[in-house]
Design a protein around this motif. Structure first.
Motif, PDB file in Angstrom:
ATOM      1  N   GLU A 224      48.201  55.903  37.040  1.00  0.00           N
ATOM      2  CA  GLU A 224      49.044  56.648  37.973  1.00  0.00           C
ATOM      3  C   GLU A 224      48.443  56.684  39.373  1.00  0.00           C
ATOM      4  N   ALA A 225      47.133  56.951  39.456  1.00  0.00           N
ATOM      5  CA  ALA A 225      46.482  57.041  40.763  1.00  0.00           C
ATOM      6  C   ALA A 225      46.422  55.678  41.444  1.00  0.00           C
ATOM      7  N   LEU A 245      58.190  50.536  40.600  1.00  0.00           N
ATOM      8  CA  LEU A 245      58.820  50.422  39.280  1.00  0.00           C
ATOM      9  C   LEU A 245      57.785  50.576  38.168  1.00  0.00           C
ATOM     10  N   LYS A 246      56.580  50.041  38.385  1.00  0.00           N
ATOM     11  CA  LYS A 246      55.512  50.208  37.396  1.00  0.00           C
ATOM     12  C   LYS A 246      55.179  51.684  37.217  1.00  0.00           C
ATOM     13  N   LEU A 247      55.212  52.436  38.315  1.00  0.00           N
ATOM     14  CA  LEU A 247      54.953  53.871  38.232  1.00  0.00           C
ATOM     15  C   LEU A 247      56.019  54.560  37.384  1.00  0.00           C
ATOM     16  N   LEU A 275      61.189  56.261  32.670  1.00  0.00           N
ATOM     17  CA  LEU A 275      62.046  56.320  33.854  1.00  0.00           C
ATOM     18  C   LEU A 275      62.502  54.922  34.263  1.00  0.00           C
ATOM     19  N   ARG A 276      61.640  53.936  34.066  1.00  0.00           N
ATOM     20  CA  ARG A 276      62.009  52.554  34.393  1.00  0.00           C
ATOM     21  C   ARG A 276      63.170  52.087  33.517  1.00  0.00           C
ATOM     22  N   VAL A 311      60.894  59.635  42.638  1.00  0.00           N
ATOM     23  CA  VAL A 311      59.634  59.514  41.886  1.00  0.00           C
ATOM     24  C   VAL A 311      58.909  58.233  42.250  1.00  0.00           C
ATOM     25  N   ALA A 312      59.674  57.145  42.397  1.00  0.00           N
ATOM     26  CA  ALA A 312      59.073  55.831  42.665  1.00  0.00           C
ATOM     27  C   ALA A 312      58.610  55.681  44.093  1.00  0.00           C
ATOM     28  N   ALA A 313      59.088  56.516  44.992  1.00  0.00           N
ATOM     29  CA  ALA A 313      58.764  56.359  46.415  1.00  0.00           C
ATOM     30  C   ALA A 313      57.295  56.650  46.687  1.00  0.00           C
TER      31      ALA A 313
END
Length: 313
Positions: A224-225, A245-247, A275-276, A311-313
């Motif tokens: 995540e980080a 998108l990976k996030l 979410l993806r 979320v992805a931003a």
């Protein structure tokens, strides 16, 4: 726990070190992925941990013990090792292959037999069906499962996995990745995992060490980080332009604050959906929202395309 401090290895005639003052700590029970371009020292680092390669300088502590103070044979028998080529003994049965290390450790045969059956069941292979078969009778994915079972046989606290799924087809590879996650959730081994595949690293890793050529650590952090805050342009490029998108693939609908139903209808998704995958489902269905279901299959809220984009931003 594995503690690596200022680890350096230079091979004769090489223009640059294979590993250059590498320092990182892998907490007990976590899976750490080593990843980076060819020549970044991933496999060299792994081979130093079980003393297949001797370092030029630096220290490696495994469970608080300096590996250089431990007999090589004793060290290797205490560390599970899984490689891409698997290396099963072709003229031994599956049971004999899995029993290799316990027999070297002089376990009695009743204990060995119990352990073999326990591990075959753990990796999803019925002992009664597979115990007496030979490796040639198995598919590539099945042989790789046996390789994992063999590495776990003596219940080692540490496992090294060097691109174990790299030679498998995408469907089998995905199946075994999720099987490894299931096993790790149950056993909580300390695992060092080498891969070239950033998506595999993000899926499996509790922590990821991205290395530059020459064995220099670029960034060491949680998936995540890394995705949210890459340290520099090299890390950002390595993660890929689709890191947003990976996030999304790391989070599930259950983790979101959902919008109220307010009579909403349309496509639905289980709360365990990433979410993806939820975004993909919206695009495929031509909708901008999904109704999220709880464990009993009842609607509990709505997720929108806009909320996923935030979320992805």
């Amino acid at each position: 726990m594995i503690e690596i401090t200022a680890l350096t290895k230079q091979f004769p005639g090489a223009a640059r070190p294979a590993v250059d003052h590498l320092t990182l700590t892998i907490p007990e029970g976590e899976l750490c992925v080593l990843i980076g371009p060819s020549g970044c020292g991933k496999t060299t680092t792994m081979r130093i941990i079980n003393r297949m390669i001797e370092p030029d300088s630096g220290t490696v502590l495994v469970g608080g013990r300096n590996i250089m103070s431990v007999d090589r044979v004793e060290l290797r028998r205490s560390i599970g090792y899984v490689i891409q080529q698997i290396g099963l003994f072709p003229h031994w049965t599956i049971a004999d292959n899995v029993a290799t290390v316990p027999r070297l450790l002089k376990w009695d045969e009743a204990r060995v037999a119990r352990r073999v059956d326990e591990l075959l069941a753990l990796v999803g292979m019925d002992p009664a069906t597979y115990r007496d078969r030979f490796p040639r009778a198995l598919s590539g994915g099945q042989r790789q499962r046996i390789g994992v079972a063999r590495a776990l046989a003596a219940d080692p606290p540490v496992m090294l996995m060097d691109e174990p799924f790299g030679a498998l087809d995408p469907i089998t590879r995905a199946r075994l990745q999720h099987e490894l996650l299931r096993i790790q959730h149950e056993l909580r081994k300390t695992i060092v995992f080498v891969t070239h595949d950033i998506d595999e690293a993000i899926l499996l890793g509790d922590r990821i060490a991205i290395l530059r050529e020459g064995g220099v650590l670029a960034q060491y952090d949680t998936p995540e980080a890394l995705l949210a805050r890459p340290a520099d342009e090299f890390v950002s490029r390595f993660l890929g332009s689709d890191r947003g998108l990976k996030l999304l693939a790391l989070r599930r609908l259950d983790e979101l604050d959902l919008a109220p139903l307010d009579g909403a209808a349309g496509p639905t998704a289980d709360g365990s959906t990433t979410l993806r995958d939820a975004l993909s489902q919206m695009i495929t269905a031509g909708t901008r929202s999904l109704v999220v279901l709880d464990g009993a299959g009842q609607p509990r809220g709505v997720v929108t395309m806009e909320s996923l984009t935030d979320v992805a931003a």
